[in-house]
Design a protein around this motif. Structure first.
Motif, PDB file in Angstrom:
ATOM      1  N   SER A   1      23.275   6.506   8.346  1.00  0.00           N
ATOM      2  CA  SER A   1      23.985   6.594   9.684  1.00  0.00           C
ATOM      3  C   SER A   1      25.388   7.420   9.220  1.00  0.00           C
ATOM      4  O   SER A   1      26.054   7.113   8.291  1.00  0.00           O
ATOM      5  CB  SER A   1      24.136   5.402  10.075  1.00  0.00           C
ATOM      6  OG  SER A   1      23.003   4.571  10.193  1.00  0.00           O
TER       7      SER A   1
ATOM      8  N   ARG B   1      27.875   7.882  16.770  1.00  0.00           N
ATOM      9  CA  ARG B   1      26.883   7.582  15.798  1.00  0.00           C
ATOM     10  C   ARG B   1      25.862   8.323  15.789  1.00  0.00           C
ATOM     11  O   ARG B   1      24.775   8.452  16.878  1.00  0.00           O
ATOM     12  CB  ARG B   1      26.727   6.245  15.776  1.00  0.00           C
ATOM     13  CG  ARG B   1      25.958   5.496  14.626  1.00  0.00           C
ATOM     14  CD  ARG B   1      25.625   4.114  14.748  1.00  0.00           C
ATOM     15  NE  ARG B   1      24.910   3.462  13.424  1.00  0.00           N
ATOM     16  CZ  ARG B   1      25.044   2.665  12.852  1.00  0.00           C
ATOM     17  NH1 ARG B   1      26.200   1.898  12.792  1.00  0.00           N
ATOM     18  NH2 ARG B   1      24.128   2.024  11.904  1.00  0.00           N
TER      19      ARG B   1
ATOM     20  N   ASP C   1      19.606   9.373  17.797  1.00  0.00           N
ATOM     21  CA  ASP C   1      18.430   9.089  16.459  1.00  0.00           C
ATOM     22  C   ASP C   1      17.899  10.264  16.325  1.00  0.00           C
ATOM     23  O   ASP C   1      17.506  11.035  17.404  1.00  0.00           O
ATOM     24  CB  ASP C   1      17.590   8.109  17.490  1.00  0.00           C
ATOM     25  CG  ASP C   1      18.191   6.696  17.714  1.00  0.00           C
ATOM     26  OD1 ASP C   1      18.594   6.218  16.831  1.00  0.00           O
ATOM     27  OD2 ASP C   1      18.116   6.146  18.828  1.00  0.00           O
TER      28      ASP C   1
ATOM     29  N   LYS D   1      16.972   6.134   4.831  1.00  0.00           N
ATOM     30  CA  LYS D   1      17.855   6.295   6.182  1.00  0.00           C
ATOM     31  C   LYS D   1      19.281   6.455   6.063  1.00  0.00           C
ATOM     32  O   LYS D   1      19.764   6.319   4.680  1.00  0.00           O
ATOM     33  CB  LYS D   1      17.621   4.697   6.925  1.00  0.00           C
ATOM     34  CG  LYS D   1      16.212   4.201   7.287  1.00  0.00           C
ATOM     35  CD  LYS D   1      16.128   3.025   7.983  1.00  0.00           C
ATOM     36  CE  LYS D   1      16.485   1.804   7.015  1.00  0.00           C
ATOM     37  NZ  LYS D   1      16.508   0.679   7.781  1.00  0.00           N
TER      38      LYS D   1
ATOM     39  N   ASP E   1      23.480   5.621  20.614  1.00  0.00           N
ATOM     40  CA  ASP E   1      23.781   6.488  19.471  1.00  0.00           C
ATOM     41  C   ASP E   1      22.802   7.484  19.195  1.00  0.00           C
ATOM     42  O   ASP E   1      21.614   7.508  20.399  1.00  0.00           O
ATOM     43  CB  ASP E   1      23.553   5.659  18.247  1.00  0.00           C
ATOM     44  CG  ASP E   1      22.495   4.891  17.993  1.00  0.00           C
ATOM     45  OD1 ASP E   1      21.299   5.002  18.166  1.00  0.00           O
ATOM     46  OD2 ASP E   1      22.557   3.646  17.603  1.00  0.00           O
TER      47      ASP E   1
ATOM     48  N   GLU F   1      26.280   4.521   6.263  1.00  0.00           N
ATOM     49  CA  GLU F   1      25.778   4.150   5.385  1.00  0.00           C
ATOM     50  C   GLU F   1      24.681   5.134   4.594  1.00  0.00           C
ATOM     51  O   GLU F   1      24.297   5.958   5.800  1.00  0.00           O
ATOM     52  CB  GLU F   1      24.969   2.755   5.402  1.00  0.00           C
ATOM     53  CG  GLU F   1      24.066   3.000   6.876  1.00  0.00           C
ATOM     54  CD  GLU F   1      23.392   1.592   7.413  1.00  0.00           C
ATOM     55  OE1 GLU F   1      23.511   0.654   6.389  1.00  0.00           O
ATOM     56  OE2 GLU F   1      22.939   1.311   8.178  1.00  0.00           O
TER      57      GLU F   1
ATOM     58  N   THR G   1      23.706  13.831   4.963  1.00  0.00           N
ATOM     59  CA  THR G   1      25.387  13.258   4.983  1.00  0.00           C
ATOM     60  C   THR G   1      26.009  14.326   4.580  1.00  0.00           C
ATOM     61  O   THR G   1      27.145  14.183   4.869  1.00  0.00           O
ATOM     62  CB  THR G   1      25.124  12.287   3.828  1.00  0.00           C
ATOM     63  OG1 THR G   1      24.879  12.646   2.359  1.00  0.00           O
ATOM     64  CG2 THR G   1      24.535  11.000   4.263  1.00  0.00           C
TER      65      THR G   1
ATOM     66  N   ASP H   1      22.125   8.431  13.557  1.00  0.00           N
ATOM     67  CA  ASP H   1      21.278   7.748  12.719  1.00  0.00           C
ATOM     68  C   ASP H   1      19.893   8.427  12.421  1.00  0.00           C
ATOM     69  O   ASP H   1      19.383   9.007  13.179  1.00  0.00           O
ATOM     70  CB  ASP H   1      20.618   6.306  13.406  1.00  0.00           C
ATOM     71  CG  ASP H   1      21.803   5.257  13.435  1.00  0.00           C
ATOM     72  OD1 ASP H   1      22.777   5.678  12.829  1.00  0.00           O
ATOM     73  OD2 ASP H   1      21.486   4.594  14.527  1.00  0.00           O
TER      74      ASP H   1
ATOM     75  N   ARG I   1      16.108   8.623  10.254  1.00  0.00           N
ATOM     76  CA  ARG I   1      15.305   7.880   9.436  1.00  0.00           C
ATOM     77  C   ARG I   1      14.210   9.003   9.004  1.00  0.00           C
ATOM     78  O   ARG I   1      13.872  10.065   9.999  1.00  0.00           O
ATOM     79  CB  ARG I   1      14.454   7.119  10.529  1.00  0.00           C
ATOM     80  CG  ARG I   1      13.503   6.277   9.823  1.00  0.00           C
ATOM     81  CD  ARG I   1      12.866   5.273  10.846  1.00  0.00           C
ATOM     82  NE  ARG I   1      13.776   4.357  11.259  1.00  0.00           N
ATOM     83  CZ  ARG I   1      13.775   2.913  10.663  1.00  0.00           C
ATOM     84  NH1 ARG I   1      12.715   2.754   9.869  1.00  0.00           N
ATOM     85  NH2 ARG I   1      14.750   2.089  11.147  1.00  0.00           N
TER      86      ARG I   1
END
Length: 578
Positions: free
Chosen positions: A233, A240, A200, A231, A198, A226, A216, A242, A244
């Motif tokens: 994803s 995907r 990051d 955080k 994925d 989520e 998002t 992600d 942080r």
């Protein structure tokens, strides 16, 4: 993924489904159009807004396809593609990830056994049903069984060349989000690993919730998986991503930690322990005399920057590509890290293709494209005949003689140096598929394996490297990422022979290959072999893929002096003439 890539991917799916249904000729037209749209320097979406005629200005995009491009940008779908999907509801990408299974095979298996997924394919093979289908046999069935696990694992990972553009797009987007103070890619993507699980993304900010909300809302997001306070994803174009968010004063420690690799981090952590220190995603802490298990317990020595983290541990900062626990920790302690090759040090490309074989452009167009890209030289090295050439696109010797004259003619008026060449096939016995008199006449001979790509291939590659007219061993293992693992090769032995015979070993920069791998490059360099980084370009747009080869070579500790095409044209000639 750019919108050019987006529509090109739809057209490639169209081609695969047509192929699976046994349609002649059209699939190739759709693939050619997809390739040219992907390489188009402008925004195809803008052309589509002006109508099908404007889209049709792109070479290889006819009326029918240009209308579908307009339809896609206007409605978000292509009705005929939706109908094809309904008629053939298969997981084409997963099924064709199995070695030996192409779109036509998928079509036959669906028609005969209604196979739509990898699990169904595996069950049918285990039950002996596949060998009952016309065109399949017991050997093919066993080959499918043998390759299912590899395909399943590969299907779960994304090629670097597909993931990296997404990472850079989200990185660019986050740079403009209010409250973002620091940002960077992490994980295997930052280390330029050939495939990634994925994307990051790490952000340093005091406004974590607002940053998550903005993330998002990224326009490329297809689905939010989520989202929490620090955080989130999402799925974007099948990848995907992600996020942080950490406080800025811990950004460097978090970046070091989330970049990895796991083995590198273990080695770094062990060094910290030896010095009564603790290193984690929050910083470097002096824990001498401290018994508290809290992650932030102890005197904090560093954490705001990666450089500070490594400095606190008595180490020099190192490029992410090196972080695989292959000696980089010790080298960083001794301040003896390599001075890695940079992208802008590559001067040319010695492995390219034209419409003489399976490329999409003329010799003159490829030369002009190389010049526009900024190269000082190019070698035209179309496929010779031999086993393993898809669609029988290899050029016979008699036609290669004709091409040689064309290349020399184009070279006379070119703004850059142009080398004549060929990509010859290496047979199972190491024989080269081009006559010796022609090989001797060409400037650059790339010899590559294209068939029988299982088992140990060391002997055949060694034999090719010893041939007096072979200059480069192309994509030595023959691997195709997420499709086939390729040959087993004793790289150290091959490199010894290559070094002794003045033969370069290629890092094929195509994101589907990246062959040699980083570990292979490190072995080759340690054995004294010369590396060459080529794109295997089939169109001018492919020249930009050179960066994937450069970073793969950097993963193998390659310095400028190790790389043939970091030399100028005269330096290349000197190597070829040795």
């Amino acid at each position: 993924m750019s919108r050019n890539d987006e529509i090109a991917t739809r057209l490639e799916e169209f081609a695969d489904l047509l192929d699976a249904k046994g349609v002649e000729y059209k699939p190739q037209a759709y693939r050619r159009a997809a390739e040219n749209i992907r390489d188009y320097p402008g925004a195809v979406e803008g052309l589509a807004a002006d109508g099908a005629d404007a889209v049709g200005e792109i070479e290889g995009v006819g009326d029918a396809i240009s209308s579908k491009v307009v339809e896609y940008f206007e409605t978000g779908e292509i009705a005929e593609l939706a109908e094809l999907r309904a008629d053939l509801p298969v997981d084409m990408e997963a099924l064709t990830a199995v070695e030996g299974v192409g779109p036509k095979s998928v079509g036959k298996l669906y028609e005969a056994l209604e196979i739509t997924t990898l699990d169904e394919l595996e069950a049918a093979a285990e039950a002996g049903e596949i060998q009952t289908v016309s065109g399949f046999g017991a050997k093919t069935e066993q080959n499918i069984l043998d390759n299912i696990d590899f395909a399943r694992e590969a299907h779960a990972r994304t090629l670097l060349g597909e993931a990296r553009p997404y990472g850079e797009r989200v990185e660019s987007y986050m740079a403009d989000v209010e409250g973002v103070e620091k940002y960077a890619l992490g994980g295997s993507l930052r280390r330029w690993r050939a495939t990634i699980g994925d994307v990051d993304v790490l952000v340093g900010s005091e406004a974590a919730e607002a940053v998550v909300a903005a993330f998002t809302d990224w326009p490329d997001v297809d689905r939010v998986i989520e989202a929490g306070e620090t955080k989130a994803s999402v799925m974007a174009g099948g990848v995907r991503v992600d996020l942080r968010v950490v406080v800025p004063e811990e950004f460097g420690a978090a970046l070091q930690y989330f970049t990895g690799s796991k083995d590198h981090n273990v080695a770094v952590r062990n060094r910290a322990i030896e010095r009564d220190l603790k290193v984690n995603e929050y910083g470097v802490f002096d824990v001498s005399g401290v018994e508290d298990d809290d992650q932030r317990a102890g005197e904090r020595l560093a954490g705001a920057t990666e450089e500070g983290v490594y400095e606190a541990l008595g180490m020099t900062w190192m490029p992410p590509e090196l972080r695989e626990n292959r000696g980089e920790v010790e080298a960083a302690v001794d301040d003896d890290l390599p001075d890695l090759l940079e992208e802008d040090e590559i001067r040319g490309d010695l492995h390219t293709h034209t419409e003489w074989s399976d490329g999409g452009n003329t010799v003159a167009e490829m030369v002009a494209g190389a010049a526009e890209f900024g190269h000082d030289y190019i070698a035209i090295s179309d496929h010779a005949t031999g086993p393993g050439m898809v669609g029988g696109v290899g050029v016979p010797d008699e036609e290669l003689w004709e091409q040689l004259e064309e290349v020399r003619s184009v070279a006379e008026d070119a703004d850059i140096d142009v080398f004549t060449g060929v990509e010859a096939n290496i047979g199972e016995d190491g024989a080269i598929s081009v006559a010796d008199d022609l090989l001797a006449e060409l400037d650059v001979v790339v010899a590559s394996p294209h068939a029988a790509l299982d088992g140990d291939g060391t002997d055949r590659l060694v034999a090719a490297a010893e041939h007096p007219d072979v200059n480069v061993i192309g994509h030595p293992t023959g691997r195709y990422l997420n499709r086939r693992p390729g040959l087993d090769v004793d790289v150290e032995r091959l490199a010894d022979v290559a070094a002794a015979n003045g033969t370069a070993l290629e890092v094929n920069a195509s994101p589907a290959r990246l062959d040699l791998s980083g570990s292979g490059v490190k072995q080759a360099i340690e054995a004294g072999a010369t590396i060459v980084i080529d794109t295997d370009a089939h169109s001018p747009g492919n020249f930009a893929q050179i960066r994937y080869g450069v970073h793969t070579a950097r993963r193998g500790w390659a310095e400028t002096a190790d790389v043939l095409n970091a030399r100028d044209a005269d330096g290349v000639r000197e190597f070829l003439d040795e």
